[in-house]
Motif scaffolding. Structure first.
Motif, short mmCIF file in Angstrom:
data_model
loop_
_atom_site.label_atom_id
_atom_site.label_comp_id
_atom_site.label_asym_id
_atom_site.label_seq_id
_atom_site.Cartn_x
_atom_site.Cartn_y
_atom_site.Cartn_z
N ALA A 64 -13.30 -22.39 35.41
CA ALA A 64 -13.45 -21.02 35.92
C ALA A 64 -14.93 -20.68 36.09
O ALA A 64 -15.32 -20.05 37.09
CB ALA A 64 -12.79 -20.03 34.95
N ILE A 65 -15.75 -21.09 35.13
CA ILE A 65 -17.18 -20.81 35.23
C ILE A 65 -17.78 -21.54 36.43
O ILE A 65 -18.54 -20.95 37.21
CB ILE A 65 -17.90 -21.24 33.93
N ALA A 66 -17.41 -22.80 36.59
CA ALA A 66 -17.98 -23.58 37.68
C ALA A 66 -17.61 -22.97 39.03
O ALA A 66 -18.46 -22.83 39.92
CB ALA A 66 -17.50 -25.03 37.59
N ALA A 67 -16.36 -22.57 39.17
CA ALA A 67 -15.90 -22.04 40.46
C ALA A 67 -16.61 -20.73 40.79
O ALA A 67 -17.04 -20.51 41.93
CB ALA A 67 -14.39 -21.83 40.43
N ALA A 68 -16.74 -19.85 39.82
CA ALA A 68 -17.37 -18.56 40.09
C ALA A 68 -18.88 -18.70 40.23
O ALA A 68 -19.50 -18.04 41.08
CB ALA A 68 -17.03 -17.56 38.99
N ALA A 69 -19.48 -19.55 39.41
CA ALA A 69 -20.94 -19.72 39.50
C ALA A 69 -21.31 -20.27 40.87
O ALA A 69 -22.38 -19.96 41.40
CB ALA A 69 -21.44 -20.64 38.39
N ALA A 70 -20.42 -21.06 41.46
CA ALA A 70 -20.70 -21.65 42.78
C ALA A 70 -20.86 -20.57 43.85
O ALA A 70 -21.54 -20.78 44.86
CB ALA A 70 -19.59 -22.63 43.17
N THR A 71 -20.24 -19.41 43.65
CA THR A 71 -20.40 -18.33 44.64
C THR A 71 -21.79 -17.70 44.53
O THR A 71 -22.27 -17.07 45.46
CB THR A 71 -19.36 -17.20 44.45
N GLY A 72 -22.42 -17.82 43.36
CA GLY A 72 -23.72 -17.18 43.14
C GLY A 72 -23.65 -15.67 43.04
O GLY A 72 -24.67 -15.01 42.92
N GLN A 73 -22.45 -15.09 43.07
CA GLN A 73 -22.30 -13.63 43.07
C GLN A 73 -21.20 -13.19 42.11
O GLN A 73 -20.47 -12.24 42.38
CB GLN A 73 -21.96 -13.15 44.48
N ALA A 74 -21.13 -13.87 40.99
CA ALA A 74 -20.05 -13.54 40.05
C ALA A 74 -20.39 -12.29 39.25
O ALA A 74 -21.52 -12.10 38.83
CB ALA A 74 -19.82 -14.71 39.10
N ALA A 75 -19.39 -11.45 39.05
CA ALA A 75 -19.46 -10.38 38.05
C ALA A 75 -18.53 -10.84 36.93
O ALA A 75 -17.32 -10.88 37.09
CB ALA A 75 -19.00 -9.06 38.65
N TRP A 76 -19.14 -11.23 35.81
CA TRP A 76 -18.34 -11.80 34.71
C TRP A 76 -17.71 -10.68 33.91
O TRP A 76 -18.35 -9.66 33.62
CB TRP A 76 -19.25 -12.64 33.81
N VAL A 77 -16.49 -10.90 33.51
CA VAL A 77 -15.75 -9.87 32.77
C VAL A 77 -14.69 -10.56 31.94
O VAL A 77 -14.07 -11.53 32.39
CB VAL A 77 -15.13 -8.85 33.77
N LEU A 78 -14.51 -10.12 30.71
CA LEU A 78 -13.48 -10.74 29.86
C LEU A 78 -12.39 -9.75 29.47
O LEU A 78 -11.37 -10.14 28.91
CB LEU A 78 -14.11 -11.36 28.61
#
Ligand code: GLC
Length: 467
Positions: free
Chosen positions: A279-293
């Motif tokens: 999940a981290i790799a996929a979202a980080a690849a966009t360069g525009q992740a808003a992380w939320v748990l």
């Protein structure tokens, strides 16, 4: 940036009616500033019959009397800015409340069936068909969520125009940006074709899967980018964060115009190293992740990752690059409370009021709280000192300012998620046995109890300088 999510109904009551309000938020902004957050996001406080906790808006340009007045909103914005906090409001462009005057004054701004019955087989998010009969006109309207939330027709140019005015109204009052609700539902198949049968489980968990359908036509239309571009055109300089309930690899048309989208893959990832890493790799690849748990829709951290892993989860959230969203109460270690029957989809559990101090109702209200106050394990905010969850969050957010550089995932033990951020190494153990920390990790700057540069107990996590 760290953005702190306020759910106004449950943050702080200032007038004793048992419901949190805008003056209450203003009175507690020092808590948000002391945490080290850069911005606050407020869930909706607009006039609303509250069929969906305020996500059913009856007037986008006012404050519900339950929460205060427009002057209170202005005062809140000013008080936040005085403390160096940016302000994000929550806008809901996909649907209005059925009580919004637009529904009667501009029926052509909504989506209607051309039959005497549902136009297609689409299912609503919280169950039942996506179509209901309007008793006044006898026609059937589309609603992606509750029947009290008719969907706007974003293919009618009047709708983006009206919505642009809504954004400008709040920008003129000093708001810095918006969290934009349910964007994957904004544009549907122009021909309103049926959804096909699903061939497997949905990409992200769905509240109701009774229809067994793949939501191919009922959301995320191929021309969605045109609508998102119109939102951006109305707010060229604002921070725009999209709630788009899709996998990271489907977000591009949204991210082209928005600053960031929430990474729901991480929010839902089973707490095991492999899915969390993916999940981290996929979202980080966009360069525009808003992380939320966690947020007002999904289980709080102790319920989702288990009490043992809460500190490691917070460490992960606050060391990832980009925007990190902290939901009110998570910094106190709040867990889910009982369902008390307000939200039909069972989300009361994630919305219990803040526990501020040792007074009755934990200082949330002098009246009867609309939802019971559930004390967190570490006690209310005023009792949380060195070594508490609140202290952990403050330390993490302070250290976050030192972290620079892109994310580079590191290999190592199968149960450990580890990555580099420039000169720092982050590692957490998601397994049930002790595991070795990555070789690159030096003496920790921050560590959960018992975690060291060599060994991570279950639930252990560290941030270290890279050796
Ligand atoms: C978003 C909100 C949720 C609401 C839904 C419909 O997912 O976070 O609370 O029910 O949109 O507006």
């Amino acid at each position: 940036m760290v953005v702190y999510q306020v759910y106004p109904r449950s943050f702080q009551d200032s007038d004793g009616d048992g419901v949190g309000d805008l003056d209450g938020v203003t009175a507690r902004l020092d808590h948000v500033a002391a945490l080290g957050a850069d911005a606050v996001w407020l869930s909706p406080f607009y006039p609303s019959p509250l069929a969906d906790g305020g996500y059913d808006v009856a007037d986008y340009r006012d404050v519900d009397p339950l929460f205060g007045t427009l002057a209170d909103a202005d005062a809140l914005i000013a008080a936040a800015h005085e403390r160096g906090l940016k302000v994000l409001f929550d806008v809901v462009p996909c649907h209005t409340s059925i009580e919004h005057p637009w529904f009667r004054e501009h029926p052509d701004w909504y989506v209607w069936s051309d039959r005497d019955g549902p136009q297609n087989n689409w299912r609503a998010t919280f169950g039942g068909p996506s179509w209901s009969r309007d008793e006044v006109s006898g026609r059937w309207y589309l609603h992606s969520f509750y029947p009290e939330q008719p969907d706007l027709d974003w293919r009618n140019p009047e709708v983006p125009r009206a919505f642009g005015e809504v954004l400008r109204f709040w920008l003129d009052r000093g708001v810095d940006g918006f969290r934009i609700d349910a964007l994957d539902r904004l544009m549907k198949d122009p021909q309103l074709r049926d959804d096909p049968p699903a061939s497997g489980p949905p990409p992200l968990p769905e509240a109701h899967m009774e229809g067994g359908l793949e939501q191919r036509n009922s959301r995320n239309a191929p021309d969605i980018g045109t609508a998102i571009a119109q939102l951006r055109a109305a707010a060229p300089d604002a921070l725009l964060v999209g709630e788009v309930y899709l996998l990271s690899n489907r977000l591009q048309p949204y991210l082209e115009h928005l600053d960031a989208c929430f990474c729901f893959e991480l929010l839902h990832a089973p707490w095991r190293a492999e899915p969390v890493r993916a999940a981290i790799a996929a979202a980080a690849a966009t360069g525009q992740a808003a992380w939320v748990l966690s947020n007002h829709d999904f289980p709080r951290l102790p319920d989702r990752v288990g009490p043992r892993n809460v500190r490691a989860a917070a460490l992960l959230l606050l060391t990832l690059p980009g925007l990190a969203f902290v939901y009110q109460g998570d910094e106190l270690g709040m867990a889910d409370g009982p369902d008390e029957g307000h939200d039909r989809a069972g989300r009361d559990r994630h919305r219990h009021p803040m526990a501020w101090d040792a007074s009755p109702n934990a200082g949330f209200t002098t009246g009867t709280p609309w939802l019971s106050v559930v004390a967190p394990a570490d006690g209310p905010a005023s009792e949380q000192r060195d070594g508490s969850m609140l202290d952990w969050y403050r330390s993490l957010i302070a250290l976050r300012r030192e972290l620079r550089g892109d994310l580079e995932l590191l290999g190592g033990e199968p149960d450990v998620v580890a990555f580099r951020r420039g000169e720092h190494v982050v590692a957490l153990n998601l397994g049930d046995a002790q595991a070795a920390a990555p070789a690159e990790a030096g003496e920790p700057l921050l560590a959960t109890p018992g975690a060291t540069a060599r060994a991570l107990p279950p639930g252990g996590a560290i941030v270290s300088p890279a050796t």
